[in-house]
Design a protein around this motif. Sequence first.
Motif, mmCIF file in Angstrom:
data_model
loop_
_atom_site.group_PDB
_atom_site.id
_atom_site.type_symbol
_atom_site.label_atom_id
_atom_site.label_comp_id
_atom_site.label_asym_id
_atom_site.label_seq_id
_atom_site.Cartn_x
_atom_site.Cartn_y
_atom_site.Cartn_z
ATOM 1 N N TRP A 125 -6.127 2.443 3.077
ATOM 2 C CA TRP A 125 -5.827 1.465 2.831
ATOM 3 C C TRP A 125 -5.664 0.437 3.545
ATOM 4 N N CYS A 126 -6.408 -0.837 3.813
ATOM 5 C CA CYS A 126 -6.209 -2.388 4.480
ATOM 6 C C CYS A 126 -4.781 -2.258 4.183
ATOM 7 N N ALA A 127 -4.316 -3.053 4.902
ATOM 8 C CA ALA A 127 -2.247 -3.219 4.715
ATOM 9 C C ALA A 127 -2.405 -4.540 3.463
ATOM 10 N N GLU A 128 -3.410 -5.730 3.468
ATOM 11 C CA GLU A 128 -3.408 -6.578 1.787
ATOM 12 C C GLU A 128 -3.664 -5.663 0.204
ATOM 13 N N GLN A 130 -3.411 -2.528 0.057
ATOM 14 C CA GLN A 130 -1.787 -1.242 -0.348
ATOM 15 C C GLN A 130 -0.655 -2.276 -0.991
ATOM 16 N N GLU A 131 -0.712 -2.966 -0.433
ATOM 17 C CA GLU A 131 0.497 -4.372 -1.141
ATOM 18 C C GLU A 131 -0.199 -4.444 -2.652
ATOM 19 N N SER A 148 3.213 6.854 0.240
ATOM 20 C CA SER A 148 3.499 5.990 1.054
ATOM 21 C C SER A 148 3.905 7.209 1.889
ATOM 22 N N THR A 156 8.364 -1.319 5.354
ATOM 23 C CA THR A 156 7.625 -1.587 4.589
ATOM 24 C C THR A 156 7.901 -2.893 4.442
ATOM 25 N N SER A 157 6.119 -2.960 3.518
ATOM 26 C CA SER A 157 5.841 -4.810 3.181
ATOM 27 C C SER A 157 6.747 -4.766 1.465
ATOM 28 N N GLU A 160 6.170 -3.167 -1.702
ATOM 29 C CA GLU A 160 6.167 -1.468 -1.077
ATOM 30 C C GLU A 160 8.530 -1.737 -1.759
#
Length: 1089
Positions: A125-128, A130-131, A148, A156-157, A160
Amino acid sequence: MDDQEKRNPTFEEESQSTTISSLSEKSKEETGISLQDLLLEIYRSIGEPDSLYGCGGGKILQPLTRLRTYEHEAMWDKALVTYDLESAISSSTRQAGIIQALQNLGLCHILSVYLRGLDHENKEWCAELQELHYQAAWRNMQWDHCISVNKGIEGTSYHESLYNALQSLRDREFATFYESVKYARVREVEELCKGSLESVYSLYPTLSRLQAIGELENIGELFSRSVMDKQPSEVYIKWQKHSQLLKDSDFSFQEPIMALRTVVLELLMEKEMESSQNECFRDILTKHLVELSILARTFKNTQLPERAIFKIKQYNSPNCGVSEWQLEEAQVFWAKKEHSLALSILKHMIKKLDDSCSEHDPKLKLIHTECLRVCGNWLAETCLENPAVIMQTYLEKAVEVAGNYDGENDELRNGKMKAFLSLARFSDTQYQRIENYMKSSEFENKQALLKRAKEEVGLLREHKIQTNRYAVKVQRELELDECALRALKEDRKRFLCKAVENYISCLLSGEGHDMWIFRLCSLWLENSGVSEVNGMMKRDGMKIPSYKFLPLMYQLAARMGTKMLGGLGFHEVLNILISRISMDHPHHTLFIILALANANKDESLTKPEAAVRSRITKNAPKQSSQLDEDRIKAANKIICTIRSRRPQMVRSVETLCDAYILLANFDATQWKNQRKGIKIPADQPITKLKNLEEVVVPTVEVKVDPTGVYGNLVTIQSFKAEFHLAGGINLPKIIDCVGSDGKERRQLVKGRDDLRQDAVMQQVFQMCNTLLQRNAETRKRKLTICTYKVVPLSQRSGVLEWCTGTVPIGEFLVNNDNGAHKRYRPKDISAYQCQKKMMDVQKKSYEEKYKTFMDICQNFQPVFRYFCMEKFLDPAVWFEKRLAYTRSVATSSIVGYILGLGDRHVQNILINEQSAELVHIDLGVAFEQGKILPTPETVPFRLTRDIVDGMGITGVEGVFRRCCEKTMELMRNSQETLLTIVEVLLYDPLFDWTMNPLKALYLQQRLEDETELHSTQNADDQECKRNFSEMDQSFNKVAERVLMRLQEKLKGVEEGTVLSVGGQVNLLLQQAMDPKNLSRLFPGWKAWV
């Protein structure tokens, strides 16, 4: 020198005709960056809601631009479809878009299935994304969601952290909970530090997240301790306070906080499953979800409310009694246009409430009242019941249910007030329906036939023919017709009394609907001969707090008299009311009443030779009629009443007014061409006025205090010894008044000019500002009209607040010495040449005028963009001021159009050098009277090339057009209020708004040719004594026509067709900018500037 020439940005010839799309193509070729995309991105990040449309939003086919526009307008259904179709967009953007859309549509189940599918497809997953995944997981309370990888808190973002915090809260791992929250907060604060203060909007998302983190941390305490009874409700009250602060923010900032609260409450309910607390949390959750539903409905979202209602139903069994959320359910279906469903829910509730005994439970009483009221309104709107049923079964009953509760419960008082208003509005509509019918030609014809039938029956009787069948038939028909007419008149009176009674009750029970005081007074003044109405005004109207009548002070005072002209007791009631208002609020009323008492003071104060020096004026001197004498008498009586309580104040104000009137009429012709200060002659009493401790500076706005206790007022200390002359035929004088706060305030003292018209127009502007302030869309855009204070002192003189820090746009653009046109485009033809060319074709055909005008436009290019560039050198400030300028032009144009404001030449529009907003002055031509000038006005407002040039590269697109639409939409939605306000003003006997030959001559024989015009006023004096009732009749017809046209404008009727708000604005912009229309205007208007 060559370098200098190259660097100077002002003479690029092409820059005059560039548009965004042509520039965008050029920049794409040269740099590979599309200017439009760049601007779109900029406008999105600074949160300006309208600029987007100026650079392609809604007009461009590219999928991304379209998607950004849909998201901006919160059209999630369209966005979802487009994301689904457009496979060309990068997959991460597409997936993020789909997730966003599904979430805003409240399709949580579909969303979790979609996420599972994505999970299955790609492991990385790309970060965006995943968020977004985490966000969906905590919103849907899916705690088994485990992608996770890193178990540590660090790195963590935001979502998350939120997910982790909520999960640890659920599992009672408080250490982890506080750690997650703390880490999330630190990260957001770091983010905040990076933010740029140039655009505060870019900080909002972070602030919204910090708000959520703060609320979550507070909740931790509820979990960790055993819950006391008081705590949950305290938390809820705190939340409500927070929501109140956020109420004007975008929905996208408010909704995440509301969603988090929902999840927290559901977790608490899980925790307290067994305990007695469960009930308490369930009530709070229900209340919270109803609030969420109302909030989403305000932002035109109907999916989330339906979801909220569904959730409520899960926790509340439907067969428990009636509760607030069922009413909200009906509102949700009504908003979704499922009218029958909404009505059936309401009727079911009403039936239950009728059966149960809601007498003693204030909460049920409130719901009962509201159900009846809303149901009545909806039935009236859908015409599903006849008026009598709606009135008796629903609206009157609502008032009755609310009425027999006298507790101090604010909510109930509010409900009561709404019930009174609904009944008043409904009765008023019925009254107006009958009234309009009785004014119609159909009714007049019926009356004529009735009269003929009466004569016929009379003749038949004379000749003793009573037995034949024809005679019997005629007589029978006559009886039926007379009976129908009587019934109609009785209905009219019944509805009238019902309306008046309930408007009074509404105004007595709270402050929420004070604008309806206009309608109440309008009905009262229209029906001053109806003793029942006067009786109600005397009995209950007098209990209405006096400050509510202040906006109508001019109109009420103008109808004062001592004779019993308006029917039994009208004047008695009116005079008592005015005395009461004046005693409570002397600072707001004394000047108005004195102006009436001093109506003819100019003649008596000034020497006779001044009268001989007859100059042209806008207003012919009025002949004093019996009515005027009467009014002066009544005004003096009221002044005596105030004098009994505040002798010092009245004496000082009288002295001040006399001094102003003398100064206004003092002849200053000898200094006509002097620009510097002139000493005020020692024999002028204004020089001797010092420390008037009880007199407020008349040109300062005094805030109304409902209690009537006024402290800390700015009073008059003295006047400076010099005056200046302002331009204009009558040479008004500029003086400086020193206030008790030490500040100097400029004032303009005018003679030979009735300022009442300006004062009344300012009054309308203030009312429009109240409306603009109350509406979320216009408030968010800070749309207002700049007003200034106007104080008439008599029929012929007055004093105005000088608009400090402003300059006429004509002064900036085409001033002979250093106008912007001359400075920036020295090679263009001069303003004087333009004027001369148009003067030369003034008597020629339209074709000639058009050709000349187009020729001038070719050789005289607009330069108003340089105003903001010169005055505001910081880019962020420049942008803000240009925005303020554009919004100000939009608001004043639409309001000016609605009120038919004319004579908008370049000296009558000022621009503020600090705020860049426009101020319109000299409002003497209103209600479309400009259309009957010798050279008729052909445009709805001033939107010439220079005015558009000041708006920047996007011109009238984007900000300007959208602000016009928002203002027009508000005006159209407030048509009843506006019509009422204007109606009361038009029939104001002292408000001289109609065009007369003298006024026309004054307006269109400006100082262009510098001739002194001598008017022939004495010849008109005999004319004035013409039959008054005849003039009255024709005046009423003109006023009726003006109101009809105003009503048409507010219904969107242009040239016989009903237009949407957008269509109406399009038409007006096109008319205002059409060179054919502009070329036909009076040359003094300077249409080429």
